[in-house]
Design a protein around this motif. Structure first.
Motif, PDB file in Angstrom:
ATOM      1  N   ASP A 148       1.498   3.749 -23.645  1.00 32.20           N
ATOM      2  CA  ASP A 148       2.940   3.975 -23.513  1.00 32.20           C
ATOM      3  C   ASP A 148       3.522   2.866 -22.653  1.00 32.20           C
ATOM      4  O   ASP A 148       2.986   2.554 -21.574  1.00 32.20           O
ATOM      5  CB  ASP A 148       3.218   5.335 -22.881  1.00 32.20           C
ATOM      6  CG  ASP A 148       2.924   6.486 -23.841  1.00 32.20           C
ATOM      7  OD1 ASP A 148       2.743   6.205 -25.040  1.00 32.20           O
ATOM      8  OD2 ASP A 148       2.885   7.642 -23.398  1.00 32.20           O
ATOM      9  N   GLN A 172       5.309   3.826 -27.755  1.00 29.11           N
ATOM     10  CA  GLN A 172       3.845   3.894 -27.683  1.00 29.11           C
ATOM     11  C   GLN A 172       3.278   2.869 -28.648  1.00 29.11           C
ATOM     12  O   GLN A 172       3.641   2.841 -29.830  1.00 29.11           O
ATOM     13  CB  GLN A 172       3.328   5.283 -28.043  1.00 29.11           C
ATOM     14  CG  GLN A 172       1.820   5.406 -27.900  1.00 29.11           C
ATOM     15  CD  GLN A 172       1.337   6.841 -28.106  1.00 29.11           C
ATOM     16  OE1 GLN A 172       0.753   7.157 -29.140  1.00 29.11           O
ATOM     17  NE2 GLN A 172       1.568   7.705 -27.121  1.00 29.11           N
ATOM     18  N   GLY A 187      -1.824   6.989 -23.454  1.00 28.02           N
ATOM     19  CA  GLY A 187      -0.820   7.753 -24.171  1.00 28.02           C
ATOM     20  C   GLY A 187      -1.440   8.840 -25.034  1.00 28.02           C
ATOM     21  O   GLY A 187      -2.535   8.667 -25.570  1.00 28.02           O
ATOM     22  N   ARG A 226       4.120  13.205 -27.871  1.00 30.11           N
ATOM     23  CA  ARG A 226       4.421  12.053 -27.031  1.00 30.11           C
ATOM     24  C   ARG A 226       5.902  11.909 -26.712  1.00 30.11           C
ATOM     25  O   ARG A 226       6.268  11.063 -25.888  1.00 30.11           O
ATOM     26  CB  ARG A 226       3.901  10.775 -27.696  1.00 30.11           C
ATOM     27  CG  ARG A 226       4.289  10.588 -29.131  1.00 30.11           C
ATOM     28  CD  ARG A 226       3.463   9.472 -29.767  1.00 30.11           C
ATOM     29  NE  ARG A 226       3.581   9.453 -31.216  1.00 30.11           N
ATOM     30  CZ  ARG A 226       2.642   8.974 -32.029  1.00 30.11           C
ATOM     31  NH1 ARG A 226       1.530   8.472 -31.522  1.00 30.11           N
ATOM     32  NH2 ARG A 226       2.809   8.981 -33.320  1.00 30.11           N
TER      33      ARG A 226
END
Length: 412
Positions: free
Chosen positions: A48, A97, A133, A138
């Motif tokens: 990320d 990401q 990540g 997410r």
């Protein structure tokens, strides 16, 4: 180590360093490899980051667009999963990401550049926020708040925001990886440290610890209001009600701390609030000495409250009140209203249930349990539902499944 072309005991950021490596063949080393402290020896396929496109990038990135990413001496192709919107245009900045085909080493704050899919033009760059990540969820508010906290750490060097965003604690090893510094030197004063196996620890912010303790006490209050005849749940059952996702060591430490401060009381395996304790006066103790043997003799078919009262010429309410007190002390258990089993009978029935479960992949059906205990179908179901209620089993699709984390039988 050679730094600035001279032998040196250490190399620092910004210095040109060379390492003389022994015990490894040259062809085993590739461009982009890292030499790291063992505490940083972890790679990830998802990073990320904050991503910015140059004003003259002349491109608009859509979700899952491919980019060439250059981080340190590493070069890989990554797909972009946008976190703050559906597209990213020239001159804009957003969180994203980067999803790589192979694991990649990075730490927060590392800078990178990106080139277009044809690798013939530099279109932007950015810096790493979290090198680990998640594959799912997410873009949830909780995840984006965590990335905000990561940026705060990079801007200020303080860990408070990160710990505040970890309500169930943060591994010391992970915190040291994210910050690049020993955790002990930078923790807020009210941080709770819970020791784990393997030379690691769980770090819990003071606010999160107090919130968990308050939730524990509030849950016990609700439990006592809902089940006034039970002394209290055991630790495993209470954990499922309060915080099923917390680490075992954290839960044990929380129980110990709340108990030491007088917030809760242990009575054998049972946990309850201080005001929920029960004592018997002399008359009640004498009557208990008469009634408990009768209930024990009844084994799997004990007398109902009305039968106990009639047999001894007592008001039903007096007998009911005493049996409820005995239930709080753990001497008897109320399976259904006005039907109390002696703890030895409950222990025996629980052992039978465990044996039946081992025969059927951890599951208990009413009919086999009825047959082996010689109870009627209705009573067998009532006993199994009691086991569900106290957290020994759980009901699932007409079956009662043994809870693998329950120590209820061992604690009887």
């Amino acid at each position: 180590i050679h730094a600035q072309n001279r032998a040196a005991p250490s190399g620092r950021a910004g210095e040109r360093c060379a390492l003389n490596l022994a015990g490894i063949e040259k062809d085993a080393i590739d461009r982009g490899d890292w030499i790291v402290d063992p505490r940083l020896a972890r790679a990830s396929e998802r990073i990320d980051a904050t991503l910015s496109l140059l004003p003259d990038a002349a491109v608009t990135l859509q979700h899952w667009a491919p980019l060439h990413v250059h981080l340190g001496t590493q070069h890989q192709v990554a797909h972009v999963a946008l976190l703050d919107g559906e597209s990213l245009g020239s001159g804009q900045t957003a969180r994203a990401q980067l999803v790589f085909e192979r694991p990649l080493c990075a730490v927060p704050g590392d800078r990178f550049i990106v080139r277009n899919a044809q690798a013939n033009r530099t279109i932007g760059g950015g810096h790493v926020l979290d090198p680990f990540g998640p594959a799912r969820k997410r873009r949830t508010p909780e995840r984006l708040a965590w990335l905000d906290a990561m940026q705060t750490m990079l801007d200020t060097g303080a860990l408070d925001a990160l710990l505040d965003r970890a309500p169930n604690g943060l591994l010391r090893s992970l915190l040291e990886h994210l910050s690049g510094l020993p955790a002990a030197a930078q923790l807020p004063a009210d941080t709770h440290v819970v020791t784990l196996s393997g030379d690691d620890a769980l770090l819990v912010a003071g606010t999160a610890w107090r919130a968990l303790s308050a939730r524990l006490i509030a849950t016990l209050e609700q439990f006592h209001a809902r089940s006034p005849d039970e002394q209290g749940p055991d630790s495993s059952r209470l954990r499922r009600m309060v915080a099923p996702l917390v680490d075992d060591a954290l839960w044990r430490a929380l129980i110990d701390d709340t108990s030491s401060r007088g917030g809760i009381v242990r009575s054998g395996p049972w946990l309850h609030l201080p005001g929920h304790a029960v004592t018997l006066d002399d008359a009640e103790q004498a009557l208990a000495g008469v009634l408990l043997p009768v209930v024990k003799t009844g084994r799997f078919d004990p007398p109902w409250i009305r039968d106990l009262a009639a047999a001894h010429g007592l008001p039903e309410e007096r007998v009911r009140k005493l049996m409820r007190k005995l239930a709080r002390q753990g001497e008897v258990f109320q399976v259904v209203r006005d039907l109390f089993y002696h703890r030895e009978a409950i222990r025996e029935l629980a052992a039978i249930a465990a044996l039946e479960a081992r025969k059927n992949d951890g599951k208990i059906a009413a009919a086999p349990f009825r047959d082996v205990t010689a109870l009627g179908r209705k009573r067998a179901i009532q006993v199994l539902e009691f086991f569900d209620r106290v957290g020994y089993t759980r009901f699932h699709r007409d079956l009662h499944v043994m809870r693998t984390d329950s120590r209820w039988l061992d604690l009887l």
